[in-house]
Design a protein around this motif. Structure first.
Motif, short mmCIF file in Angstrom:
data_model
loop_
_atom_site.label_atom_id
_atom_site.label_comp_id
_atom_site.label_asym_id
_atom_site.label_seq_id
_atom_site.Cartn_x
_atom_site.Cartn_y
_atom_site.Cartn_z
N ASP A 1 0.93 -6.67 5.58
CA ASP A 1 1.37 -5.34 5.13
C ASP A 1 0.41 -4.79 4.08
O ASP A 1 0.05 -3.61 4.10
CB ASP A 1 2.78 -5.46 4.55
CG ASP A 1 3.31 -4.10 4.10
OD1 ASP A 1 3.25 -3.17 4.92
OD2 ASP A 1 3.76 -3.98 2.95
N ARG B 1 -2.69 -3.55 5.65
CA ARG B 1 -2.44 -2.26 6.28
C ARG B 1 -2.34 -1.14 5.23
O ARG B 1 -2.94 -0.07 5.38
CB ARG B 1 -1.13 -2.34 7.07
CG ARG B 1 -0.88 -1.18 7.99
CD ARG B 1 0.54 -1.20 8.49
NE ARG B 1 1.49 -1.03 7.40
CZ ARG B 1 1.81 0.14 6.88
NH1 ARG B 1 1.28 1.25 7.33
NH2 ARG B 1 2.66 0.22 5.87
N TYR C 1 -3.98 3.63 2.34
CA TYR C 1 -4.04 4.40 1.08
C TYR C 1 -5.37 4.29 0.33
O TYR C 1 -5.56 4.99 -0.67
CB TYR C 1 -2.92 3.96 0.15
CG TYR C 1 -1.53 4.26 0.68
CD1 TYR C 1 -1.15 5.56 1.00
CD2 TYR C 1 -0.60 3.24 0.85
CE1 TYR C 1 0.12 5.83 1.49
CE2 TYR C 1 0.69 3.51 1.33
CZ TYR C 1 1.03 4.80 1.65
OH TYR C 1 2.29 5.08 2.13
P1 NDP Z 1 9.26 -3.50 3.19
O1 NDP Z 1 10.62 -2.94 3.31
O2 NDP Z 1 8.91 -4.14 1.91
O3 NDP Z 1 8.26 -2.33 3.53
C1 NDP Z 1 6.90 -2.38 3.25
C2 NDP Z 1 6.43 -0.95 3.26
O4 NDP Z 1 7.02 -0.24 2.16
C3 NDP Z 1 4.95 -0.82 3.04
O5 NDP Z 1 4.28 -0.95 4.28
C4 NDP Z 1 4.86 0.58 2.51
O6 NDP Z 1 5.05 1.47 3.61
C5 NDP Z 1 6.09 0.71 1.65
N1 NDP Z 1 5.89 0.34 0.25
C6 NDP Z 1 5.21 -0.72 -0.23
N2 NDP Z 1 5.26 -0.75 -1.56
C7 NDP Z 1 5.98 0.33 -1.94
C8 NDP Z 1 6.37 0.87 -3.20
N3 NDP Z 1 6.02 0.29 -4.34
N4 NDP Z 1 7.10 1.99 -3.23
C9 NDP Z 1 7.48 2.61 -2.07
N5 NDP Z 1 7.13 2.14 -0.85
C10 NDP Z 1 6.40 1.02 -0.78
O7 NDP Z 1 8.90 -4.58 4.29
P2 NDP Z 1 9.52 -5.03 5.68
O8 NDP Z 1 9.69 -3.89 6.57
O9 NDP Z 1 8.64 -6.15 6.13
O10 NDP Z 1 10.90 -5.71 5.30
C11 NDP Z 1 12.16 -5.08 5.21
C12 NDP Z 1 13.19 -6.16 4.91
O11 NDP Z 1 13.41 -6.94 6.09
C13 NDP Z 1 12.74 -7.11 3.83
O12 NDP Z 1 13.78 -7.27 2.90
C14 NDP Z 1 12.49 -8.41 4.54
O13 NDP Z 1 12.84 -9.51 3.72
C15 NDP Z 1 13.37 -8.30 5.77
N6 NDP Z 1 12.81 -9.02 6.92
C16 NDP Z 1 13.50 -10.06 7.45
C17 NDP Z 1 13.00 -10.76 8.54
C18 NDP Z 1 13.76 -11.88 9.13
O14 NDP Z 1 13.30 -12.39 10.16
N7 NDP Z 1 14.86 -12.31 8.58
C19 NDP Z 1 11.72 -10.40 9.15
C20 NDP Z 1 11.09 -9.30 8.51
C21 NDP Z 1 11.61 -8.64 7.45
P3 NDP Z 1 4.45 2.95 3.70
O15 NDP Z 1 3.38 2.87 4.72
O16 NDP Z 1 5.62 3.78 4.15
O17 NDP Z 1 3.95 3.32 2.34
#
Ligand code: NDP
Length: 478
Positions: A450, A453, A458
């Motif tokens: 992530d 990416r 950015y």
């Molecule tokens: P996040 O919800 O953490 O999303 C990451 C994205 O959030 C980044 O790509 C960026 O996207 C944006 N971002 C990053 N930093 C910031 C910030 N400081 N302020 C605002 N936006 C930010 O990640 P996931 O989608 O991977 O995970 C979501 C949840 O799902 C997590 O809690 C994870 O633990 C859970 N999960 C569980 C799994 C399982 O198998 N049990 C598997 C995967 C995830 P942008 O491009 O929009 O800026």
């Protein structure tokens, strides 16, 4: 044929760039989203996973079925020549038509609920967001619409399960456990069928050609997917369906089936089994309560749909995320009160961090920063990025609340919860601890993926953010 389609997609991308501002300004749009080219490390990991992941699932399930959940015993017997791979294979229950019937009814029922029962729960459950919702902007600049009805599907399915167990008795509540390995063959058939279908569909009739990614490597394309949001018709979205149902709806039913089996075998249910059921049910319900929010997570808004999601959701998730309950059927563990309380606390605190962190980002993004985080106006860094159509978009990265403590505290909370499920099984065997090992690898890899990416998306703004919030998962450690 394939090359022609790939060239056409490239031509369209080039045309988009030429029409967009990027080209007017003589700049290339940032290449965010999954990689366009494959390095050797990624390729060997992909081939390794394609070859070994099905055997990993088989190994764990077989270890419970044949060796009372010991994973060292089969390895030692193989090493000492006391058994052979062929005899292990021969002892494993094979495919049965009755399991195929159960599985077909299950999947068809979930498709029916997903496609034919529009969400009504959002009309009477306060605070729940369901019904037709927008997804995140795709790399090509599209915003897809989704019918969010996962909570409703979960409620209907579980109400029917309960009604059957209490009143109708059409089938035994142990049905899932009793057919566990034959069902695994059926889940594999669906997992491979859907991944292969999505792969072929991407070449022949993609839903949106601009959002396809062809890396030039067939294994990588098959595993990581080509199409971004494959659909059949307007509403059958592969990612939303396979990500949430049938795998995650099944998760709690599988655990209930394990609980029923413990009751049948031993005449009682252990506190460890109740803990695993309760903690994992909170996680599953959280998923469906927040399904609209999940449209903005990496799985839906960044990953393409290939074997990784298709087979993973059909086989890996239901079989390996439920290992704790399976283990407790073979090795019932009654925890001391202190141990049970510690597990419950770890699970709940982990869940609190996981949910609050996710909620803070969601609130911040929805209100564009006009909200209160920990009693204050949130601090953030202004960023800009380009989509592949050349459009310039603005975004914000929050640097306060949990997002100011570390860059992925939601993953840290998730890992604490995962450890709690494992610790609920006591310390007799290592098999139930597979989950925390796997989740650590998954989330650390996801974090790095992530950030890579976000770095491409950015550019220097991301650097400003990582300078402001230097740690990923644990402050001062990582
Ligand atoms: P996040 O919800 O953490 O999303 C990451 C994205 O959030 C980044 O790509 C960026 O996207 C944006 N971002 C990053 N930093 C910031 C910030 N400081 N302020 C605002 N936006 C930010 O990640 P996931 O989608 O991977 O995970 C979501 C949840 O799902 C997590 O809690 C994870 O633990 C859970 N999960 C569980 C799994 C399982 O198998 N049990 C598997 C995967 C995830 P942008 O491009 O929009 O800026």
């Amino acid at each position: 044929m394939n090359d022609a389609v790939a060239m056409e997609a490239t031509r369209r991308r080039t045309q988009h760039r030429a029409n967009g501002k990027a080209s007017e300004q003589g700049e290339q749009p940032a290449q965010w989203g999954r990689a366009w080219e494959v390095d050797w490390f990624s390729l060997s990991s992909v081939i390794g996973l394609l070859c070994f992941a099905p055997f990993i699932v088989f190994f764990f399930v077989m270890a419970c079925d044949q060796y009372q959940c010991s994973i060292s015993q089969p390895l030692l017997e193989l090493y000492h020549g006391e058994t052979t791979l062929l005899s292990i294979w021969a002892r494993a229950p094979s495919f049965t038509w009755s399991a195929a019937k159960i599985y077909a009814i299950w999947v068809a029922f979930q498709v029916f609920l997903y496609m034919c029962v529009p969400d009504v729960t959002h009309k009477f459950i306060p605070g729940y967001v369901g019904g037709v919702q927008d997804g995140a902007r795709t790399p090509a600049g599209l915003i897809n619409k989704y019918e969010v009805n996962g909570l409703q599907c979960w409620l209907i399915t579980h109400a029917l399960w309960y009604a059957n167990a209490q009143y109708f008795h059409w089938f035994s509540p142990t049905i899932i456990f009793d057919n566990w390995i034959p069902l695994m063959w059926c889940a594999n058939i669906l997992g491979y069928a859907v991944s292969s279908f999505a792969f072929i569909k991407a070449y022949l009739f993609p839903t949106n050609a601009e959002d396809c990614k062809f890396t030039g490597n067939i294994f990588y394309n098959y595993m990581m997917g080509i199409e971004f949001n494959p659909r059949i018709g307007k509403w059958f979205d592969f990612k939303l369906f396979f990500n949430g149902r049938p795998g995650i709806v099944a998760w709690t039913l599988i655990n209930l089936s394990y609980m029923a089996k413990q009751q049948e075998l031993y005449g009682h249910v252990t506190n460890s089994m109740i803990l695993v059921n309760v903690l994992q049910a909170i996680y599953v319900l959280d998923f469906f309560w927040n399904e609209a929010w999940y449209l903005k997570t990496i799985d839906i808004c960044h990953d393409h749909f290939g074997w990784y999601l298709g087979w993973g959701d059909c086989v890996w998730l239901p079989y390996l995320y439920t290992l704790q309950g399976l283990y407790l059927v073979y090795q019932p563990v009654q925890l001391s009160n202190a141990h049970a309380l510690a597990v419950l606390l770890l699970g709940l605190v982990g869940y609190y961090i996981f949910r609050s962190t996710n909620h803070q980002k969601d609130l911040f993004r929805r209100t564009e920063g006009s909200c209160s985080i920990w009693g204050r106006k949130p601090a953030y860094i202004e960023c800009s990025y380009r989509s592949t159509d050349g459009g310039v978009h603005r975004s914000k990265l929050m640097t306060s609340g949990f997002w100011g403590v570390a860059r992925h505290l939601n993953y840290t909370g998730d890992l604490m919860g995962s450890l709690a499920y494992c610790a609920a099984c006591g310390f007799g065997h290592i098999l139930p601890y597979f989950y925390i090992v796997y989740m650590t690898i998954l989330l650390v890899h996801r974090c790095i993926r992530d950030e890579h990416r976000c770095g491409s998306k950015y550019g220097k703004d991301w650097k400003r953010y990582t300078d402001a919030v230097p740690y990923r998962l644990i402050p001062r450690v990582f």
